[in-house]
Design a protein around this motif. Structure first.
Motif, mmCIF file in Angstrom:
data_model
loop_
_atom_site.group_PDB
_atom_site.id
_atom_site.type_symbol
_atom_site.label_atom_id
_atom_site.label_comp_id
_atom_site.label_asym_id
_atom_site.label_seq_id
_atom_site.Cartn_x
_atom_site.Cartn_y
_atom_site.Cartn_z
ATOM 1 N N SER A 1 -6.710 -3.066 2.455
ATOM 2 C CA SER A 1 -7.568 -1.507 2.174
ATOM 3 C C SER A 1 -9.096 -1.966 2.027
ATOM 4 N N GLU A 2 -9.463 -2.865 1.668
ATOM 5 C CA GLU A 2 -10.746 -3.197 0.912
ATOM 6 C C GLU A 2 -11.143 -4.469 2.004
ATOM 7 N N SER A 3 -12.148 -4.722 2.108
ATOM 8 C CA SER A 3 -13.374 -5.661 3.251
ATOM 9 C C SER A 3 -12.895 -7.236 2.405
ATOM 10 N N LYS A 4 -12.902 -6.984 0.997
ATOM 11 C CA LYS A 4 -12.873 -8.425 0.033
ATOM 12 C C LYS A 4 -11.332 -9.197 0.536
ATOM 13 N N SER B 1 -18.736 2.661 8.549
ATOM 14 C CA SER B 1 -18.470 1.324 8.301
ATOM 15 C C SER B 1 -17.404 0.892 8.258
ATOM 16 N N ASP C 1 -15.547 -0.453 5.282
ATOM 17 C CA ASP C 1 -14.858 -0.015 4.257
ATOM 18 C C ASP C 1 -13.715 1.600 4.952
ATOM 19 N N ASP C 2 -15.293 2.135 5.612
ATOM 20 C CA ASP C 2 -14.543 3.386 5.861
ATOM 21 C C ASP C 2 -13.228 2.945 7.024
ATOM 22 N N ALA D 1 -10.364 2.212 5.789
ATOM 23 C CA ALA D 1 -9.716 2.886 4.305
ATOM 24 C C ALA D 1 -8.475 3.661 5.143
#
Ligand code: AMP
Ligand code: TRP
Length: 344
Positions: free
Chosen positions: A244-247, A269, A271-272, A275
């Motif tokens: 759920s996150e770019s990490k 992005s 991140d979007d 999400a």
């Protein structure tokens, strides 16, 4: 070497970029170059785009008919991607002799050691450098001339071309210093967006490239909808769900690549995107990506095919673009000759 040098504000904000007419255009070319070019065209810049046919013959022999076709196909790709000949100058390099003329001066400014450090030279010449063309070695000096013969200040490129733009800055700096002038701008590479480096669909550590032997490694801009969907379905991935996150993409090159492509195609992005799709399996995400890719690319490939049926229309656009380009380049070359002491 040129870190921290600012673009002299005296220069008009002018974008220049080039693409080689070798092979078919890929999704990497579209996201890393063409799509961004059409965006910058509507900003506060003069825009000049060039089909670099003189660069295209440096690496390997090009069949003349294939080179001519690739030049027209690339022109069609530019136009279909939104480059408007009424807003941007679009032409092929060999029609504007000033590029090669300035390149000669730059051959005498650039140092052998600078050229030998270029990673593209090392990659392309490989172990057989003795058999590489002199043109391949001098390639970055011609590229510097492409940019500086227009006093361009901004150069949108993919990550792989950053070193060549830095060499362009070094050439401008040394020329200005040697002749005691402030004549050439110190051009900025512009490397932005989620997809400055679109990777192979088969190997997340390799760039998506029109020269990759495997056609499954890339999406070509001329691929039909079924081919695009099949290539995405077969793209290499790992067995985990999307994070759920770019990490969570850090150690997952193939997953990261597909998410980057999705973000770039949908103008959002990473991140979007995460999400929205975090937690989904690839079996669910890949069809979403395929649908998006087909929706974005098929109008472009349809328009390219239409233009390719009218090569005269394409040639007329390139000739007009070359006339406009020459009008900018000729006075800059003449001033360069004056600075160097070439009598006219
Ligand atoms: P080339 O196809 O190498 O002549 O590249 C033409 C333009 O497309 C350059 O600005 C490249 O940096 C860009 N480009 C080529 N392949 C990719 C890729 N896989 N990802 C992002 N940009 C790319
Ligand atoms: N070397 C670039 C590439 O392979 C193409 C190119 C030639 C270019 N001249 C240029 C890009 C000037 C930007 C500016 O992608």
């Amino acid at each position: 070497m040129t870190e921290g040098v600012q673009t002299p504000s005296a220069f008009t904000k002018r974008v220049f970029s080039g693409i080689q007419p070798t092979g078919h255009l890929t999704l990497g070319n579209y996201l890393g170059a063409l799509k961004r070019f059409s965006e910058v065209q509507d900003q506060d810049y003069e825009t000049i785009f060039c089909i670099v046919d003189q660069h295209a013959i440096t690496a390997t022999f090009q069949d003349p008919a294939v080179l001519a076709r690739a030049t027209r196909e690339l022109a069609a790709g530019f136009i279909a991607s939104g480059i408007d000949p009424a807003k941007s100058v679009l032409f092929n390099q060999s029609q504007v002799a000033e590029h090669a003329q300035l390149a000669w001066i730059f051959n005498c400014v650039a140092r052998m050691g600078w050229m030998q450090r270029m990673t593209q030279w090392k990659d392309k010449a490989g172990k057989n450098a003795q058999n590489a063309s002199l043109g391949l070695f001098a390639y970055p000096a011609l590229m510097a001339a492409d940019i500086l013969v227009y006093h361009a200040t901004h150069v949108p490129v993919g990550e792989d071309q950053k070193q060549h733009v830095e060499l362009t800055r070094d050439i401008a700096t040394k020329f200005n210093h040697d002749y005691g002038v402030d004549f050439f701008p110190i051009a900025e590479p512009v490397i932005e967006g989620a997809a400055t480096r679109v990777m192979s669909l088969r190997d997340g550590s390799k760039k998506m490239s029109k020269s990759d032997p495997s056609d499954m490694s890339r999406i070509n801009m001329t691929d039909d909808a079924d081919t695009i969907a099949a290539k995405i379905r077969k793209a290499r991935t790992d067995p985990d769900a999307l994070p759920s996150e770019s990490k969570g993409l850090e150690e997952r090159a193939e997953a990261r690549n597909l998410v980057n492509i999705y973000a770039a195609l949908s103008d959002t992005s990473v991140d979007d995107v995460l999400a929205q799709v975090g937690g989904k399996q690839f079996s669910e995400f890949k069809p979403m990506l395929a649908e998006l890719a087909v929706a974005k690319l098929s109008p472009i490939s349809t328009e390219m095919a239409r233009l390719m049926e009218h090569p005269d229309e394409i040639d007329a656009i390139l000739r007009k673009g070359a006339d406009q380009a020459r009008a900018v380049a000729a006075p800059i070359l003449q001033r360069t000759y004056d600075i160097v002491g070439m009598v006219r």
